[in-house]
Scaffold this motif. Structure first.
Motif, PDB file in Angstrom:
ATOM      1  N   SER A  65       0.826  -1.202   0.000  1.00  0.00           N
ATOM      2  CA  SER A  65       0.000   0.000   0.000  1.00  0.00           C
ATOM      3  C   SER A  65       0.867   1.261   0.000  1.00  0.00           C
ATOM      4  O   SER A  65       1.852   1.342   0.740  1.00  0.00           O
ATOM      5  N   PRO A  66       0.499   2.273  -0.797  1.00  0.00           N
ATOM      6  CA  PRO A  66       1.249   3.545  -0.756  1.00  0.00           C
ATOM      7  C   PRO A  66       1.084   4.273   0.572  1.00  0.00           C
ATOM      8  O   PRO A  66       1.850   5.179   0.877  1.00  0.00           O
ATOM      9  N   GLY A  67       0.084   3.876   1.365  1.00  0.00           N
ATOM     10  CA  GLY A  67      -0.074   4.486   2.679  1.00  0.00           C
ATOM     11  C   GLY A  67       1.033   4.113   3.638  1.00  0.00           C
ATOM     12  O   GLY A  67       1.316   4.852   4.600  1.00  0.00           O
ATOM     13  N   TYR A  68       1.691   2.964   3.388  1.00  0.00           N
ATOM     14  CA  TYR A  68       2.729   2.499   4.306  1.00  0.00           C
ATOM     15  C   TYR A  68       3.902   3.488   4.366  1.00  0.00           C
ATOM     16  O   TYR A  68       4.240   3.968   5.462  1.00  0.00           O
ATOM     17  N   PRO A  69       4.555   3.819   3.260  1.00  0.00           N
ATOM     18  CA  PRO A  69       5.675   4.768   3.379  1.00  0.00           C
ATOM     19  C   PRO A  69       5.219   6.180   3.709  1.00  0.00           C
ATOM     20  O   PRO A  69       5.941   6.922   4.393  1.00  0.00           O
ATOM     21  N   PHE A  70       4.040   6.587   3.227  1.00  0.00           N
ATOM     22  CA  PHE A  70       3.572   7.954   3.478  1.00  0.00           C
ATOM     23  C   PHE A  70       3.463   8.208   4.978  1.00  0.00           C
ATOM     24  O   PHE A  70       3.784   9.303   5.461  1.00  0.00           O
ATOM     25  N   PRO A  90      -2.375  10.369  10.299  1.00  0.00           N
ATOM     26  CA  PRO A  90      -3.496   9.584  10.840  1.00  0.00           C
ATOM     27  C   PRO A  90      -3.243   8.090  10.808  1.00  0.00           C
ATOM     28  O   PRO A  90      -4.090   7.306  11.236  1.00  0.00           O
ATOM     29  N   GLY A  91      -2.082   7.674  10.274  1.00  0.00           N
ATOM     30  CA  GLY A  91      -1.794   6.251  10.154  1.00  0.00           C
ATOM     31  C   GLY A  91      -1.659   5.848   8.702  1.00  0.00           C
ATOM     32  O   GLY A  91      -1.847   6.660   7.792  1.00  0.00           O
ATOM     33  N   PRO A  92      -1.355   4.574   8.426  1.00  0.00           N
ATOM     34  CA  PRO A  92      -1.114   4.136   7.049  1.00  0.00           C
ATOM     35  C   PRO A  92      -2.357   3.741   6.265  1.00  0.00           C
ATOM     36  O   PRO A  92      -2.262   3.463   5.080  1.00  0.00           O
ATOM     37  N   GLU A  93      -3.534   3.715   6.921  1.00  0.00           N
ATOM     38  CA  GLU A  93      -4.743   3.273   6.220  1.00  0.00           C
ATOM     39  C   GLU A  93      -5.134   4.279   5.140  1.00  0.00           C
ATOM     40  O   GLU A  93      -5.180   5.486   5.382  1.00  0.00           O
TER      41      GLU A  93
END
Length: 292
Positions: A65-70, A90-93
């Motif tokens: 998921s691109p949310g992981y590094p962001f 707010p977290g990786p979700e």
């Protein structure tokens, strides 16, 4: 503050022993954005599709998921995330990043250093590329992240860790100047052309510059090998990813027809690729499953 050392501390492996280029990819993307727009915030909604593409093409074999590094790059002191509610990620979700209108930017201290120190951006980018990706992938990565490496004169200085300049000659000689996958053997004015010495285990991940880690490959099969389209089995037959799609006759001839064929071996008396390096490539680069 030594920013190169800070960047070098980014973790390169997951707890499961998988290659983890997620944060380096986001940082390269952010550096390209900084070159063009300064430290203007990057909204997650505007970057999500591009980060997803980078992770799909240059990340580990499994989807990420691109949310992981962001989110997680904030732990390294290089990246800040704010939302419409205030500072802090707010977290990786993905849903939370979108709904909160999350936006990231380089840490102000890093942004200030990039503005004040000519060549620092280039040195950081070169370190990230050298430490995490095979050299054949660098130009395409720069294109996708918007990085202009030629903008920094200091980038032309070779990295501290030098590759062995004799590696290519030894590998090409061992394979008699012939691609181990397709037998291409072109020459121009007495010099081999379009042939590379490919590292099986990437140099960036402690792959040695010796024959037991090298394959002579033509330029197209080198790129496909580094992208995980092609691989090797322990018995040194060629594997083709089932995730590769090619409908033309050229795709069949150049790629699909290779599946299950034995790779060329070095001249008698010279070392073939070691199984440990083949296993590393199969785990960390090749896009499983292989075609039957």
């Amino acid at each position: 503050m030594d920013w190169i050392e800070r960047v070098a501390e980014i973790r390169r492996w997951t707890r499961g022993g998988e290659r983890a280029p997620h944060k380096p990819l986001l940082l390269l993307y952010a550096l390209g954005h900084f070159q063009r727009h300064g430290n203007r915030p990057i909204t997650f909604s505007s970057a999500e599709a591009e980060l997803k593409k980078l992770l799909k093409e240059y990340g580990p074999p499994r989807d990420t998921s691109p949310g992981y590094p962001f989110h997680h790059l904030t732990n390294d002191g290089l990246w800040l995330v704010d939302t419409r509610h205030g500072p802090g990620s707010p977290g990786p979700e993905l849903g939370r990043l979108r709904d909160s209108q999350a936006a990231g930017r380089l840490h102000p201290d890093l942004a200030r250093a990039l503005s004040e120190e000519p060549g620092l951006l280039g040195r950081i980018a070169r370190h990230l590329l050298d430490a995490n990706f095979a050299p054949s992938l660098h130009p395409d990565l720069c294109l996708l992240t918007g990085l202009d490496l030629e903008a920094s004169e200091e980038l032309r200085t070779p990295p501290v860790l030098r590759r062995d300049p004799g590696f290519r000659d030894r590998v090409l000689m061992a394979y008699e100047y012939c691609c181990a996958f397709c037998s291409y053997d072109g020459w121009l004015d007495g010099a081999a052309v379009g042939l590379d010495a490919a590292h099986v285990r990437w140099w960036a991940f402690d792959g040695p510059d010796d024959l037991t880690n090298g394959l002579c490959l033509c330029a197209i099969h080198h790129k496909l090998f580094d992208k995980g389209v092609l691989g090797l089995t322990i018995d040194r037959t060629i594997a083709v990813s089932a995730r590769f799609v090619g409908r033309s006759q050229a795709s069949h001839d150049l790629v699909l027809s290779l599946s299950g064929h034995p790779a060329r071996t070095p001249q008698p008396g010279l070392d073939a690729v070691e199984p440990d390096h083949i296993s590393w490539h199969s785990r960390q680069v090749f896009r499983t499953p292989a075609r039957g």
